[in-house]
Write an enzyme that holds these catalytic residues in place. Structure first.
Site, PDB file in Angstrom:
ATOM      1  N   SER A 249      40.980 149.835 -15.092  1.00  0.00           N
ATOM      2  CA  SER A 249      39.577 150.167 -14.536  1.00  0.00           C
ATOM      3  C   SER A 249      38.961 149.225 -13.817  1.00  0.00           C
ATOM      4  O   SER A 249      38.788 147.923 -14.454  1.00  0.00           O
ATOM      5  CB  SER A 249      38.746 150.781 -15.718  1.00  0.00           C
ATOM      6  OG  SER A 249      37.414 150.991 -15.256  1.00  0.00           O
TER       7      SER A 249
ATOM      8  N   TYR B 119      36.546 152.064  -8.533  1.00  0.00           N
ATOM      9  CA  TYR B 119      35.326 152.616  -8.073  1.00  0.00           C
ATOM     10  C   TYR B 119      35.093 151.928  -6.660  1.00  0.00           C
ATOM     11  O   TYR B 119      34.755 150.742  -6.758  1.00  0.00           O
ATOM     12  CB  TYR B 119      34.208 151.973  -9.221  1.00  0.00           C
ATOM     13  CG  TYR B 119      34.591 153.141 -10.431  1.00  0.00           C
ATOM     14  CD1 TYR B 119      34.218 154.521 -10.453  1.00  0.00           C
ATOM     15  CD2 TYR B 119      34.680 152.534 -11.726  1.00  0.00           C
ATOM     16  CE1 TYR B 119      34.475 155.346 -11.522  1.00  0.00           C
ATOM     17  CE2 TYR B 119      34.761 153.386 -12.798  1.00  0.00           C
ATOM     18  CZ  TYR B 119      34.624 154.729 -12.473  1.00  0.00           C
ATOM     19  OH  TYR B 119      34.890 155.569 -14.099  1.00  0.00           O
TER      20      TYR B 119
ATOM     21  N   THR C 229      38.771 156.756  -7.915  1.00  0.00           N
ATOM     22  CA  THR C 229      38.107 158.004  -8.449  1.00  0.00           C
ATOM     23  C   THR C 229      36.796 158.384  -7.602  1.00  0.00           C
ATOM     24  O   THR C 229      36.208 157.720  -6.934  1.00  0.00           O
ATOM     25  CB  THR C 229      37.383 157.277  -9.938  1.00  0.00           C
ATOM     26  OG1 THR C 229      38.325 156.939 -10.694  1.00  0.00           O
ATOM     27  CG2 THR C 229      36.510 158.118 -10.462  1.00  0.00           C
TER      28      THR C 229
ATOM     29  N   LYS D  41      41.508 160.696  -7.497  1.00  0.00           N
ATOM     30  CA  LYS D  41      41.216 161.388  -8.939  1.00  0.00           C
ATOM     31  C   LYS D  41      39.929 161.627  -8.992  1.00  0.00           C
ATOM     32  O   LYS D  41      39.107 161.457  -8.439  1.00  0.00           O
ATOM     33  CB  LYS D  41      41.122 160.045  -9.896  1.00  0.00           C
ATOM     34  CG  LYS D  41      40.838 160.270 -11.249  1.00  0.00           C
ATOM     35  CD  LYS D  41      41.241 159.087 -12.138  1.00  0.00           C
ATOM     36  CE  LYS D  41      40.981 159.611 -13.693  1.00  0.00           C
ATOM     37  NZ  LYS D  41      39.524 159.747 -14.000  1.00  0.00           N
TER      38      LYS D  41
ATOM     39  N   HIS E 233      37.047 163.930 -15.081  1.00  0.00           N
ATOM     40  CA  HIS E 233      36.484 162.866 -15.832  1.00  0.00           C
ATOM     41  C   HIS E 233      36.143 162.784 -17.266  1.00  0.00           C
ATOM     42  O   HIS E 233      35.360 162.454 -17.700  1.00  0.00           O
ATOM     43  CB  HIS E 233      35.157 162.329 -15.196  1.00  0.00           C
ATOM     44  CG  HIS E 233      35.048 160.652 -15.078  1.00  0.00           C
ATOM     45  ND1 HIS E 233      35.449 160.085 -13.877  1.00  0.00           N
ATOM     46  CD2 HIS E 233      34.589 159.900 -15.835  1.00  0.00           C
ATOM     47  CE1 HIS E 233      35.410 158.761 -14.286  1.00  0.00           C
ATOM     48  NE2 HIS E 233      34.577 158.758 -15.537  1.00  0.00           N
TER      49      HIS E 233
END
Length: 398
Positions: A139, A163, A189, A271, A295
């Site tokens: 992440s 992100y 994402t 995603k 999510h």
């Protein structure tokens, strides 16, 4: 008359299901698993071991939690139809997805700020995943920088989740660092350009990023640090403010996707795809895969369950790109259902996080071994030897 005998306790180490015999044999010397093998019970057990703020952050969802409940209800509506008299002696769960070879179609979903769960956070998770050969998706908002996590993972496959920051230079730097660190695919994402109304976190006034938790990739990034008037160590509040100004960018559109291809040479997956039209548009834009996900119920209260969206997305993609799935996976049977409905692989999230809270690296490993064992056994007991044999005909909708 029902036969009550049991097969001999001779583990076949070729199969993940052998983990059950390892556990049973341990019982002969009084050993029982330190963590439950019922992965659906992990959350309640972990609640008593975790700090309330950390538990709320992991377990909570958007608004009333309706989407989290819908995710589980969707799995319950599908039933597996076992088939008999098929030779399932030898099974092979391995699969290659976008060039990444994995021993089973299971990846560890990107979960951020894991140091609030366990001090070793993503490092412990990476070691556990690597010991089983499972790909980890790292992440952006991790507690340890991507380079350290890559080192902990060793030669195991790993993907990077982005992100997408507002600052272009920071985005480029993240992608370049991930490629240098050996991350093989990029997961972007799309559903978190704004934080949802998360009542558990709001009621405790808890957002870990404001305490500089989960910002390791930013604080280690030269492009991010170049935007600071003082080093982050000297003015941490300014560093957090700098992060907050760039993290969310709701202005991104489909027209921005070429930027990703310009700066990333490997496969790219989007995603958060739930609508068939978005899936088609992703493929038409040259994306290599989509991840059907809401999510984990953390972003839109009252959203469609991810599993309910999967068949429509699979039909829209029609084999032109990889399809992965997350949101609600708790058991091996869940994995079977998602694969049968069109997923090439699944991502598991909360269960391994609870394993981390309950037992660190070994807790993560135990949870993953349980999931793989149940997947292996469910596949065999339903009359299949490989994931490729799973189709919608393996299920009925209750």
């Amino acid at each position: 008359m029902e036969h009550t005998g049991s097969p001999p306790l001779v583990p076949d180490q070729r199969h993940f299901g052998a983990y059950q015999y390892e556990i049973y044999l341990g019982g002969l010397s009084g050993q029982v698993p330190p963590i439950t093998t019922d992965l659906s019970a992990l959350a309640e057990i972990a609640r008593d071991r975790m700090e309330p703020t950390a538990y709320g952050y992991v377990a909570g969802g958007a608004g009333t939690g309706a989407t989290m409940r819908a995710n589980r209800a969707a799995f319950d509506r599908w039933r597996i139809v076992p088939r008999m008299l098929r030779d399932v002696t030898v099974r092979d769960l391995s699969r290659t997805v976008l060039g990444t070879r994995m021993p089973a179609p299971v990846l560890l979903a990107p979960v951020g700020v894991l140091s609030v769960v366990h001090p070793e956070g993503e490092l412990a998770v990476a070691r556990a995943a690597a010991s089983l050969g499972l790909p980890l998706v790292h992440s952006t908002v991790a507690s340890y920088p991507m380079e350290e996590v890559a080192q902990a993972a060793g030669d195991a496959p790993r993907w990077y989740q982005l992100y997408w920051p507002r600052d272009r230079e920071v985005a480029v730097s993240f992608l370049e660092r991930a490629e240098r660190a050996g991350y093989e695919a990029l997961v972007v994402t799309l559903d978190t350009f704004l934080l949802a109304w998360r009542t558990r976190d709001l009621d405790q006034a808890y957002l870990p990023f404001l305490q500089r938790v989960g910002l390791a990739n930013y604080l280690a990034d030269p492009a991010f640090r170049a935007g600071l008037a003082k080093p982050a160590e000297e003015d941490p509040a300014a560093a957090v403010a700098h992060w907050a100004a760039m993290f969310a960018d709701p202005s991104k559109t489909w027209e921005d996707l070429p930027f990703l291809r310009e700066h990333w040479d490997g496969p790219i997956l989007l995603k958060g795809i739930l609508h068939p039209d978005d899936a088609r548009r992703a493929v038409d834009a040259g994306m290599d895969g989509v991840i059907v996900s809401n999510h984990g119920g953390r972003q839109v209260d009252g959203s469609i369950a991810a599993l309910d969206a999967l068949p429509g997305v699979a039909a829209a993609v029609d084999g032109r790109a990889a399809i992965l799935f997350d949101s609600g996976i708790r058991t091996g049977a869940d994995v079977v259902k998602a694969l049968a409905l069109g997923a090439d692989a699944v991502l598991v999230g909360r269960p391994y996080v609870y394993g981390l809270a309950l037992g660190g690296e070994e807790g993560v490993r135990h949870v993953l071994r349980c999931l793989l064992a149940e997947l292996d056994l469910t596949l065999a007991l339903s009359g299949h030897t490989t994931p490729d044999q799973l189709t919608p005909d393996a299920l009925v909708h209750a």
